[in-house]
Scaffold this motif. Structure first.
Motif, PDB file in Angstrom:
ATOM      1  N   SER A   8       0.858  -1.187   0.000  1.00  0.00           N
ATOM      2  CA  SER A   8       0.000   0.000   0.000  1.00  0.00           C
ATOM      3  C   SER A   8       0.891   1.233   0.000  1.00  0.00           C
ATOM      4  CB  SER A   8      -0.897   0.005   1.236  1.00  0.00           C
ATOM      5  OG  SER A   8      -0.108  -0.041   2.422  1.00  0.00           O
ATOM      6  N   LYS A  11       1.046   3.577   4.960  1.00  0.00           N
ATOM      7  CA  LYS A  11       1.478   2.503   5.850  1.00  0.00           C
ATOM      8  C   LYS A  11       1.233   2.908   7.295  1.00  0.00           C
ATOM      9  CE  LYS A  11       4.840   1.244   2.367  1.00  0.00           C
ATOM     10  NZ  LYS A  11       4.439   2.357   1.455  1.00  0.00           N
ATOM     11  N   TYR A  82       1.175  -2.602   6.109  1.00  0.00           N
ATOM     12  CA  TYR A  82       0.487  -2.269   4.865  1.00  0.00           C
ATOM     13  C   TYR A  82      -1.007  -2.125   5.135  1.00  0.00           C
ATOM     14  CZ  TYR A  82       4.871  -3.460   2.549  1.00  0.00           C
ATOM     15  OH  TYR A  82       6.177  -3.484   2.150  1.00  0.00           O
ATOM     16  N   THR A  83      -1.577  -1.021   4.676  1.00  0.00           N
ATOM     17  CA  THR A  83      -2.982  -0.717   4.905  1.00  0.00           C
ATOM     18  C   THR A  83      -3.642  -0.386   3.570  1.00  0.00           C
ATOM     19  OG1 THR A  83      -2.455   1.610   5.291  1.00  0.00           O
ATOM     20  CG2 THR A  83      -2.489   0.169   7.225  1.00  0.00           C
ATOM     21  N   GLY A  84      -4.871   0.095   3.606  1.00  0.00           N
ATOM     22  CA  GLY A  84      -5.523   0.480   2.365  1.00  0.00           C
ATOM     23  C   GLY A  84      -6.612  -0.487   1.959  1.00  0.00           C
ATOM     24  N   TYR A  87      -5.826  -4.373   1.556  1.00  0.00           N
ATOM     25  CA  TYR A  87      -5.483  -5.041   2.818  1.00  0.00           C
ATOM     26  C   TYR A  87      -6.660  -5.071   3.783  1.00  0.00           C
ATOM     27  CZ  TYR A  87      -0.776  -5.364   1.102  1.00  0.00           C
ATOM     28  OH  TYR A  87       0.317  -5.696   0.333  1.00  0.00           O
ATOM     29  N   LYS A 201      -8.969  -3.138  -6.415  1.00  0.00           N
ATOM     30  CA  LYS A 201      -8.163  -3.387  -5.224  1.00  0.00           C
ATOM     31  C   LYS A 201      -8.966  -4.152  -4.173  1.00  0.00           C
ATOM     32  CE  LYS A 201      -5.351   0.809  -5.737  1.00  0.00           C
ATOM     33  NZ  LYS A 201      -5.038   2.133  -5.148  1.00  0.00           N
TER      34      LYS A 201
END
Length: 262
Positions: A8, A11, A82-84, A87, A201
């Protein structure tokens, strides 16, 4: 089964804990290159034109400053850093113990800084995109490709590679085409297939979670199609000698995100 994910852009920094230890990361043979990039990134991030060189705006100054001291920053498992959209849709924290074990064993994140890391590898939050042309290094995807290829080819072996990366990160390593399936997501708009980034995504994250929680692990492109059709309209485009198979997931016109955890 080997699932490839992009990192991502945003973060989540670890609040506390020990710094990363390069010797504990997967692919220890990449550590000389990782240290080279860490030094180059710290130098660039200390420069007056750091934001321009890293292709970020003023709102990300704190993240760029963090790049200067990554050796001392707290580290955490990659799946928490990792984000978003992707995830969150994958939802590692919502998986049961067996699915988490599968995730740790089968997911690789292709990274501009680390080359490739496993889901359980401990890393600090950083700011560096594979699209950056880093002084003294060059274009990162091109720089990483010859370094990643031997290690990742060996890791892939004859396993099915499920490629959920964006094109920027896909350029850093081309897996063996005969055993690779690239996952593409489309939404119908007026009867025509369109690529909608946030839906793509989100769906790739859901698809990864679906594969991790199935009782039967997929081993072939045909089995992957069966798995996809358990939840989505999907088709498999057979690959060629130079191009991997492609799994197309087609979302309906009225598609909307499902609530997290549903």
């Amino acid at each position: 089964m080997l699932i490839l994910l992009p990192p991502s852009e945003g973060k989540q920094p670890a609040e506390n804990g020990a710094p990363f230890d390069a010797e504990t990361l997967q692919f220890a043979e990449l550590n000389p290159y990782r240290h080279q990039l860490l030094s180059a990134l710290a130098e660039v991030s200390s420069s007056e034109n750091a934001l321009e060189l890293l292709g970020v705006g003023k709102s990300l100054v704190a993240e760029v400053v963090r790049n200067i001291g990554l050796h001392t920053e707290p580290a955490a498992a990659a799946h928490t850093v990792y984000t978003g959209v992707l995830y969150e849709a994958l939802g590692y924290e919502r998986l049961d113990a067996e699915a988490r074990r599968r995730a740790d064993a089968s997911i690789l994140v292709i990274s501009a800084l680390w080359g490739a890391v496993g889901f359980a590898d401990r890393i600090p939050a950083y700011r560096l995109s594979m699209s950056v042309n880093l002084p003294a290094i060059g274009k990162l995807a091109s720089w990483w490709k010859p370094k990643l290829t031997p290690s990742l080819n060996a890791r892939a072996g004859d396993e099915l590679v499920i490629d959920c990366r964006s094109s920027t990160y896909a350029a850093a390593w081309v897996p063996p085409v005969e055993t690779t399936v690239t996952v593409s997501v489309f939404q119908l708009r007026g009867g025509v297939r369109k690529v909608v980034s946030h839906f793509a995504k989100h769906t790739r994250g859901e698809f990864a979670a679906h594969l991790l929680t199935r009782k039967q692990e997929v081993r072939t492109a045909e089995e992957l199609l069966v798995a996809a059709r358990e939840r989505w309209d999907a088709e498999l485009v057979t690959g060629t000698a130079k191009k991997s198979h492609q799994l197309n997931i087609i979302l309906p016109e009225d598609h909307a995100f499902r609530a997290v955890g549903s």
